[in-house]
Design a protein around this motif. Structure first.
Motif, PDB file in Angstrom:
ATOM      1  N   GLU A 212      10.853  11.641   4.470  1.00  0.00           N
ATOM      2  CA  GLU A 212       9.557  11.806   5.129  1.00  0.00           C
ATOM      3  C   GLU A 212       8.601  10.685   4.723  1.00  0.00           C
ATOM      4  O   GLU A 212       7.780  10.227   5.526  1.00  0.00           O
ATOM      5  CB  GLU A 212       8.953  13.168   4.777  1.00  0.00           C
ATOM      6  CG  GLU A 212       7.651  13.466   5.504  1.00  0.00           C
ATOM      7  CD  GLU A 212       7.115  14.848   5.210  1.00  0.00           C
ATOM      8  OE1 GLU A 212       6.000  15.153   5.666  1.00  0.00           O
ATOM      9  OE2 GLU A 212       7.807  15.629   4.522  1.00  0.00           O
ATOM     10  N   GLN A 213       8.694  10.239   3.457  1.00  0.00           N
ATOM     11  CA  GLN A 213       7.857   9.145   2.976  1.00  0.00           C
ATOM     12  C   GLN A 213       8.551   7.791   3.116  1.00  0.00           C
ATOM     13  O   GLN A 213       7.894   6.758   3.270  1.00  0.00           O
ATOM     14  CB  GLN A 213       7.494   9.340   1.497  1.00  0.00           C
ATOM     15  CG  GLN A 213       6.568  10.498   1.194  1.00  0.00           C
ATOM     16  CD  GLN A 213       7.287  11.847   1.189  1.00  0.00           C
ATOM     17  OE1 GLN A 213       8.443  11.936   0.769  1.00  0.00           O
ATOM     18  NE2 GLN A 213       6.608  12.881   1.663  1.00  0.00           N
TER      19      GLN A 213
ATOM     20  N   ALA B 152       0.826  -1.207   0.000  1.00  0.00           N
ATOM     21  CA  ALA B 152       0.000   0.000   0.000  1.00  0.00           C
ATOM     22  C   ALA B 152       0.860   1.256   0.000  1.00  0.00           C
ATOM     23  O   ALA B 152       0.601   2.213  -0.738  1.00  0.00           O
ATOM     24  CB  ALA B 152      -0.938  -0.002   1.209  1.00  0.00           C
ATOM     25  N   VAL B 153       1.911   1.266   0.815  1.00  0.00           N
ATOM     26  CA  VAL B 153       2.753   2.457   0.895  1.00  0.00           C
ATOM     27  C   VAL B 153       3.539   2.657  -0.398  1.00  0.00           C
ATOM     28  O   VAL B 153       3.910   3.783  -0.741  1.00  0.00           O
ATOM     29  CB  VAL B 153       3.685   2.372   2.128  1.00  0.00           C
ATOM     30  CG1 VAL B 153       4.870   1.448   1.887  1.00  0.00           C
ATOM     31  CG2 VAL B 153       4.180   3.755   2.540  1.00  0.00           C
ATOM     32  N   ALA B 154       3.787   1.573  -1.148  1.00  0.00           N
ATOM     33  CA  ALA B 154       4.491   1.677  -2.430  1.00  0.00           C
ATOM     34  C   ALA B 154       3.530   1.930  -3.588  1.00  0.00           C
ATOM     35  O   ALA B 154       3.932   1.843  -4.754  1.00  0.00           O
ATOM     36  CB  ALA B 154       5.298   0.409  -2.695  1.00  0.00           C
ATOM     37  N   GLN B 155       2.269   2.235  -3.275  1.00  0.00           N
ATOM     38  CA  GLN B 155       1.263   2.618  -4.264  1.00  0.00           C
ATOM     39  C   GLN B 155       0.952   1.493  -5.246  1.00  0.00           C
ATOM     40  O   GLN B 155       0.680   1.718  -6.423  1.00  0.00           O
ATOM     41  CB  GLN B 155       1.715   3.876  -5.032  1.00  0.00           C
ATOM     42  CG  GLN B 155       2.282   4.974  -4.179  1.00  0.00           C
ATOM     43  CD  GLN B 155       1.323   5.455  -3.095  1.00  0.00           C
ATOM     44  OE1 GLN B 155       0.144   5.662  -3.370  1.00  0.00           O
ATOM     45  NE2 GLN B 155       1.828   5.651  -1.880  1.00  0.00           N
ATOM     46  N   GLN B 156       0.939   0.264  -4.745  1.00  0.00           N
ATOM     47  CA  GLN B 156       0.651  -0.885  -5.601  1.00  0.00           C
ATOM     48  C   GLN B 156      -0.851  -1.153  -5.738  1.00  0.00           C
ATOM     49  O   GLN B 156      -1.247  -1.988  -6.545  1.00  0.00           O
ATOM     50  CB  GLN B 156       1.335  -2.131  -5.037  1.00  0.00           C
ATOM     51  CG  GLN B 156       2.850  -2.063  -5.041  1.00  0.00           C
ATOM     52  CD  GLN B 156       3.442  -2.163  -6.436  1.00  0.00           C
ATOM     53  OE1 GLN B 156       3.467  -1.194  -7.183  1.00  0.00           O
ATOM     54  NE2 GLN B 156       3.897  -3.339  -6.796  1.00  0.00           N
ATOM     55  N   TYR B 157      -1.657  -0.465  -4.943  1.00  0.00           N
ATOM     56  CA  TYR B 157      -3.110  -0.625  -5.018  1.00  0.00           C
ATOM     57  C   TYR B 157      -3.780   0.731  -5.215  1.00  0.00           C
ATOM     58  O   TYR B 157      -3.180   1.787  -4.970  1.00  0.00           O
ATOM     59  CB  TYR B 157      -3.661  -1.231  -3.721  1.00  0.00           C
ATOM     60  CG  TYR B 157      -3.056  -2.536  -3.294  1.00  0.00           C
ATOM     61  CD1 TYR B 157      -3.116  -3.667  -4.095  1.00  0.00           C
ATOM     62  CD2 TYR B 157      -2.425  -2.652  -2.045  1.00  0.00           C
ATOM     63  CE1 TYR B 157      -2.568  -4.876  -3.684  1.00  0.00           C
ATOM     64  CE2 TYR B 157      -1.877  -3.852  -1.616  1.00  0.00           C
ATOM     65  CZ  TYR B 157      -1.945  -4.956  -2.444  1.00  0.00           C
ATOM     66  OH  TYR B 157      -1.400  -6.146  -2.026  1.00  0.00           O
ATOM     67  N   ASP B 158      -5.034   0.684  -5.636  1.00  0.00           N
ATOM     68  CA  ASP B 158      -5.883   1.875  -5.622  1.00  0.00           C
ATOM     69  C   ASP B 158      -6.591   1.896  -4.270  1.00  0.00           C
ATOM     70  O   ASP B 158      -7.524   1.115  -4.039  1.00  0.00           O
ATOM     71  CB  ASP B 158      -6.909   1.821  -6.757  1.00  0.00           C
ATOM     72  CG  ASP B 158      -6.266   1.882  -8.127  1.00  0.00           C
ATOM     73  OD1 ASP B 158      -5.134   2.383  -8.230  1.00  0.00           O
ATOM     74  OD2 ASP B 158      -6.891   1.417  -9.098  1.00  0.00           O
TER      75      ASP B 158
ATOM     76  N   GLU C 259      12.613   9.132  -7.809  1.00  0.00           N
ATOM     77  CA  GLU C 259      11.955  10.373  -7.414  1.00  0.00           C
ATOM     78  C   GLU C 259      10.506  10.143  -7.001  1.00  0.00           C
ATOM     79  O   GLU C 259       9.971  10.858  -6.145  1.00  0.00           O
ATOM     80  CB  GLU C 259      11.999  11.381  -8.564  1.00  0.00           C
ATOM     81  CG  GLU C 259      13.401  11.896  -8.887  1.00  0.00           C
ATOM     82  CD  GLU C 259      13.351  12.971  -9.952  1.00  0.00           C
ATOM     83  OE1 GLU C 259      12.494  13.876  -9.834  1.00  0.00           O
ATOM     84  OE2 GLU C 259      14.146  12.904 -10.904  1.00  0.00           O
ATOM     85  N   TYR C 260       9.870   9.147  -7.623  1.00  0.00           N
ATOM     86  CA  TYR C 260       8.467   8.866  -7.354  1.00  0.00           C
ATOM     87  C   TYR C 260       8.270   7.352  -7.362  1.00  0.00           C
ATOM     88  O   TYR C 260       9.035   6.617  -7.994  1.00  0.00           O
ATOM     89  CB  TYR C 260       7.538   9.455  -8.431  1.00  0.00           C
ATOM     90  CG  TYR C 260       7.847  10.855  -8.858  1.00  0.00           C
ATOM     91  CD1 TYR C 260       7.424  11.946  -8.099  1.00  0.00           C
ATOM     92  CD2 TYR C 260       8.550  11.102 -10.027  1.00  0.00           C
ATOM     93  CE1 TYR C 260       7.699  13.240  -8.495  1.00  0.00           C
ATOM     94  CE2 TYR C 260       8.835  12.397 -10.440  1.00  0.00           C
ATOM     95  CZ  TYR C 260       8.410  13.461  -9.672  1.00  0.00           C
ATOM     96  OH  TYR C 260       8.687  14.736 -10.057  1.00  0.00           O
ATOM     97  N   PHE C 261       7.230   6.896  -6.665  1.00  0.00           N
ATOM     98  CA  PHE C 261       6.776   5.545  -6.899  1.00  0.00           C
ATOM     99  C   PHE C 261       6.103   5.508  -8.268  1.00  0.00           C
ATOM    100  O   PHE C 261       5.480   6.495  -8.674  1.00  0.00           O
ATOM    101  CB  PHE C 261       5.777   5.103  -5.826  1.00  0.00           C
ATOM    102  CG  PHE C 261       6.394   4.833  -4.489  1.00  0.00           C
ATOM    103  CD1 PHE C 261       7.382   3.864  -4.350  1.00  0.00           C
ATOM    104  CD2 PHE C 261       5.984   5.532  -3.362  1.00  0.00           C
ATOM    105  CE1 PHE C 261       7.956   3.601  -3.111  1.00  0.00           C
ATOM    106  CE2 PHE C 261       6.544   5.273  -2.122  1.00  0.00           C
ATOM    107  CZ  PHE C 261       7.542   4.306  -2.006  1.00  0.00           C
ATOM    108  N   PRO C 262       6.187   4.409  -9.000  1.00  0.00           N
ATOM    109  CA  PRO C 262       5.558   4.340 -10.327  1.00  0.00           C
ATOM    110  C   PRO C 262       4.083   4.711 -10.277  1.00  0.00           C
ATOM    111  O   PRO C 262       3.349   4.256  -9.397  1.00  0.00           O
ATOM    112  CB  PRO C 262       5.756   2.864 -10.715  1.00  0.00           C
ATOM    113  CG  PRO C 262       6.989   2.442  -9.977  1.00  0.00           C
ATOM    114  CD  PRO C 262       6.935   3.178  -8.670  1.00  0.00           C
ATOM    115  N   THR C 263       3.664   5.548 -11.191  1.00  0.00           N
ATOM    116  CA  THR C 263       2.286   6.041 -11.373  1.00  0.00           C
ATOM    117  C   THR C 263       1.795   6.899 -10.215  1.00  0.00           C
ATOM    118  O   THR C 263       0.611   7.215 -10.142  1.00  0.00           O
ATOM    119  CB  THR C 263       1.269   4.893 -11.612  1.00  0.00           C
ATOM    120  OG1 THR C 263       1.041   4.194 -10.382  1.00  0.00           O
ATOM    121  CG2 THR C 263       1.755   3.930 -12.680  1.00  0.00           C
ATOM    122  N   HIS C 264       2.692   7.307  -9.317  1.00  0.00           N
ATOM    123  CA  HIS C 264       2.257   8.111  -8.170  1.00  0.00           C
ATOM    124  C   HIS C 264       3.265   9.261  -8.019  1.00  0.00           C
ATOM    125  O   HIS C 264       4.374   9.058  -7.554  1.00  0.00           O
ATOM    126  CB  HIS C 264       2.229   7.257  -6.898  1.00  0.00           C
ATOM    127  CG  HIS C 264       1.608   7.958  -5.719  1.00  0.00           C
ATOM    128  ND1 HIS C 264       0.258   8.034  -5.530  1.00  0.00           N
ATOM    129  CD2 HIS C 264       2.167   8.618  -4.679  1.00  0.00           C
ATOM    130  CE1 HIS C 264       0.001   8.696  -4.416  1.00  0.00           C
ATOM    131  NE2 HIS C 264       1.143   9.068  -3.887  1.00  0.00           N
TER     132      HIS C 264
END
Length: 461
Positions: A446-447, A61-67, A434-439
């Motif tokens: 901090e993140q 979830a923290v790696a933006q693998q879900y919606d 710099e970013y997680f993929p698609t996020h």
């Protein structure tokens, strides 16, 4: 196995960090040491650790693998509300406390075992000690990846290598990595006696020596060392460790066979590609756990990914339409994809059931490929093509890719291969993305650094 050891483990499994464990009864016999080691693996299976949060839950979830915009449990996790949301804070504290509780139990074994060599038969002293050392290194390394900066010169986490009431001061990342690699070196030296090195994954004489391909065996230790060396940018040793595992791969950890994943019956599908697992946990209650989050979930619990981004990730319109990871270990539900990797059908084949992979053969190809980038891109591409060919992708990558293009293909593979296994967060952190993929939220400490529990900070160490 869980029932076999439940009686002997229940008195000590709830030990908290910084408290003493009474070992005068448990660690008097060889069987007691076996029970204690199996108990450590049991601790790892809890939902606060690798039974959910450190694999398909919090870390994904923290790696933006879900919606997660409507998810009541992980919505604020994906927004990095580590300290402002009490539930997220509790999840993070649970990871920290659970891992150091695990380490207390591991150190209890290691603090006593050298004084009791005479009680062991065969090679069990070396195997138990080797696995315990590997567990200590594995747990500390994952704590580092979660609770410390990727800048190894900064103060990181406590490396606790003995059972004590004393408060252990935090070490720098460099110091932690040195201790991780030393424990892994010592673990490998002891596990020279591992029967898996002669091809024996099971034993007829000692049930304790069964399932060597799922425990922290000799090759799993080498694989974790490869992962750790790459974290500290030591590509020479990372490549050497990964190569050793790859050379043993086909003999001990063969690639998934198409027939074992494409069966018409779900009960005969090897969803986790178990033959390739170097280290995995058997989570016996995995069915009710994953049902809640993937299959029978209420709308506010369901973990999913919208079909547009999911199919784009797998390159479905070009080379990925037949990718095993898309068509067999994912499932389209309406407009969204859910992870099918952990599905537990009724009467599931016992060779595949209840399994959560923690280290897999394919990762060694990716590590070696990353080590070759800029020095031999042809070798890097060949290593990626090897995995792709065993995932149903028939279009090979060109050997003329630039450094940047090879790195992009490695990132694509990490995203496809390790769905639900909690690896993307560490990959993005280590490679300083710099970013997680698609996020597109800029990533800083901090993140990327989880806060320690407030009770730990109060000690001032």
């Amino acid at each position: 196995m869980a029932m076999l050891f439940a009686g002997s483990c229940k008195k000590w499994l709830d030990v908290q960090p910084r408290t003493k464990i009474k070992s005068d009864v448990l660690l008097q016999t060889e069987q007691g040491y076996k029970d204690a080691l199996i108990g450590c693996y049991t601790l790892m299976k809890s939902q606060s650790l690798y039974g959910r949060e450190l694999t398909f839950g919090f870390m994904e979830a923290v790696a933006q693998q879900y919606d997660t915009y409507n998810n009541s449990t992980y919505g604020n996790v994906s927004q990095f509300k580590y300290t402002t949301d009490a539930a997220v804070r509790a999840q993070i504290d649970g990871i920290w406390n659970g891992m150091y509780n695990l380490l207390a139990n591991v150190n209890n074994i290691l603090d006593n075992i050298d004084n009791n060599k005479g009680i062991f038969t065969g090679n069990n002293y070396r195997i138990i000690k080797g696995e315990a050392l590997a567990l200590r290194a594995f747990a500390h390394f994952d704590l580092l990846r979660c609770f410390a900066s990727a800048d190894l010169t900064k103060t990181a986490i406590p490396y606790v290598n003995r059972l004590s009431n004393d408060v252990v001061a935090r070490s720098t990342g460099e110091q932690v990595m040195a201790l991780v690699l030393k424990d892994l070196e010592d673990a490998a030296a002891n596990l020279e006696a591992d029967p898996i090195r002669t091809g024996a994954k099971k034993s007829t004489a000692d049930e304790f020596l069964n399932n060597r391909h799922q425990r922290l065996n000799y090759f799993a230790v080498k694989a974790i060392a490869a992962r750790a060396c790459l974290w500290k940018n030591d590509k020479v040793n990372a490549l050497a460790y990964a190569t050793e595992v790859m050379q043993a791969g086909e003999q001990y950890f063969p690639w998934i066979q198409t027939a074992h994943i494409s069966s018409s019956s779900d009960r005969d599908k090897d969803f986790t590609f178990s033959t390739e697992n170097l280290f995995a946990l058997n989570v016996f209650d995995l069915k009710p756990i994953t049902n809640r989050w993937f299959f029978a979930a209420t709308p506010t619990d369901l973990l999913f990914r919208g079909s547009y981004y999911y199919e784009e990730m797998f390159e479905k319109s070009t080379i990925g339409a037949n990718d095993y990871r898309l068509i067999f270990t994912s499932r389209l539900s309406g407009w969204d994809y859910i992870l099918y990797k952990f599905f537990q059908p009724d009467n599931y084949n016992v060779a595949y059931a209840s399994m959560i992979p923690l280290v897999r053969r394919s990762e060694m190809n990716y590590i070696a490929a990353e080590c070759y980038v800029g020095t031999d891109n042809n070798k890097a591409v060949a290593l990626l093509n090897e995995v792709r060919s065993h995932r149903g992708i028939t279009t090979p990558l060109s050997g003329s890719l630039t450094d940047g293009q090879v790195r992009e293909e490695i990132l694509k593979e990490y995203r496809k291969e390790f769905q639900g296994e909690g690896q993307m967060f560490g990959y993005c952190k280590r490679t300083k993305m710099e970013y997680f993929p698609t996020h597109y939220i800029s990533l800083t400490d901090e993140q990327l650094v989880f806060p320690m529990p407030e009770t730990e900070i109060e000690f001032g160490k």
